[in-house]
Design an enzyme around this catalytic site. Structure first.
Site, PDB file in Angstrom:
ATOM      1  N   ASP A 144      42.517  33.594  -5.014  1.00 11.31           N
ATOM      2  CA  ASP A 144      42.593  34.608  -6.069  1.00 11.31           C
ATOM      3  C   ASP A 144      41.770  35.817  -5.652  1.00 11.31           C
ATOM      4  OD1 ASP A 144      43.155  35.424  -8.972  1.00 11.31           O
ATOM      5  OD2 ASP A 144      40.970  35.541  -8.889  1.00 11.31           O
TER       6      ASP A 144
ATOM      7  N   GLU B 264      39.961  39.473  -7.080  1.00 13.13           N
ATOM      8  CA  GLU B 264      39.580  40.386  -8.148  1.00 13.13           C
ATOM      9  C   GLU B 264      39.569  41.785  -7.539  1.00 13.13           C
ATOM     10  OE1 GLU B 264      39.177  39.572 -11.343  1.00 13.13           O
ATOM     11  OE2 GLU B 264      39.643  37.505 -10.810  1.00 13.13           O
TER      12      GLU B 264
ATOM     13  N   HIS C  45      37.729  35.243 -14.982  1.00 12.10           N
ATOM     14  CA  HIS C  45      38.176  36.350 -14.143  1.00 12.10           C
ATOM     15  C   HIS C  45      37.228  36.554 -12.958  1.00 12.10           C
ATOM     16  CE1 HIS C  45      41.496  37.589 -16.725  1.00 12.10           C
ATOM     17  NE2 HIS C  45      40.703  37.360 -17.745  1.00 12.10           N
TER      18      HIS C  45
ATOM     19  N   ASP D 242      38.586  30.945 -11.178  1.00 11.09           N
ATOM     20  CA  ASP D 242      39.989  31.043 -11.575  1.00 11.09           C
ATOM     21  C   ASP D 242      40.893  30.125 -10.758  1.00 11.09           C
ATOM     22  OD1 ASP D 242      39.196  32.848 -13.444  1.00 11.09           O
ATOM     23  OD2 ASP D 242      40.318  34.553 -12.651  1.00 11.09           O
TER      24      ASP D 242
END
Length: 255
Positions: free
Chosen positions: A11, A13, A158, A163
């Site tokens: 993931d 950000e 987040h 996540d």
């Protein structure tokens, strides 16, 4: 016998462009490598990433654990962690929520910017498409936060590593529900197929947890393209597996 390919859930950000012409900057990368047969975590890695233009990062975050300019000020730039990210991703099955439309694109952009070869997957499991097709909109929408709340897994933070672990737990819970429903379809398959519902857990007057369903008023997401269902083993990637439970977990788009 050739070992099955490992799965890497990852993931990103990023910054969020607020005007035309702005780009996405990667602020954090997180990944876990998972054994496909036991779903145990073999390796994990996460790092904050300092963009070349630090001014694109907000001084304050609207989220409790959000990423701020101060948090990434002393973090490595992408090129300093690119080799590690490449080694984690290259030659593995990539998995994540909405990774085809977002994370995969951002990873390729980041490697292109530093002039290096981008990692290549042997397959992609996008849980957004898998869950939309196999599990449906029982949580009201297909956001990871909604799915986690549906199963009582807590709030989405987040943050990359949190996540991806939440993503795997959501998949495990969905697979269990589908397995049980496939065992007794005439009893356990409810009316959710025709009307999106949200199942909530609440305590009765006796203190026991109960399940209740509420009709969702949220708009359904846009349709997700069809994905091929294949088993994990590399030697038979072209074989279609239509098992309702394995088809849920192992719905892989071949790169």
């Amino acid at each position: 016998m050739e070992r099955p390919a490992e799965i890497v859930f990852f993931d990103l950000e990023t910054t969020v462009p607020n005007r035309a012409g702005q780009r996405f900057w990667v602020l954090e990368f997180g990944a876990i490598v998972v054994c496909p047969r036991k779903l145990v975590e073999l390796e994990s890695f996460s790092t904050l990433i300092r963009p070349k233009d630090l001014s694109v990062v907000a001084l304050r975050s609207g989220r409790r654990d959000g990423i701020t300019r101060e948090a990434v000020a002393n973090a490595p730039q992408f090129e300093q962690v690119a080799d590690k990210i490449f080694s984690l991703l290259n030659g593995r099955i990539w998995a994540g929520h909405n990774i085809q439309r977002f994370d995969c694109v951002r990873i390729k952009e980041a490697f292109a910017e530093i002039g290096g070869p981008a990692p290549v997957s042997v397959g992609i499991i996008d849980s957004l498409g898998v869950l939309t097709e196999k599990f449906g909109r029982r949580a009201g929408n297909m956001k990871m936060a909604s799915l986690a709340t549906y199963f009582g897994l807590g709030q989405q933070k987040h943050r990359s590593l949190d996540d991806v672990r939440m993503n795997l737990e959501v998949l495990k819970h969905c697979a269990t529900v589908l397995f049980l429903e496939s065992s007794l379809p005439s009893i356990l398959n409810g009316s959710w197929h025709s009307t999106p519902t949200i199942t909530t857990r609440s305590r009765s007057s006796t203190g026991k947890l109960t399940c209740s369903e509420e009709t969702s008023r949220k708009s359904p997401p846009t349709s997700i393209g069809h994905q091929r269902t294949v088993p994990y083993t590399r030697g038979s990637l072209g074989k279609i597996d239509k098992d309702p439970v394995e088809g849920f977990l192992f719905n892989v788009n071949m790169a």
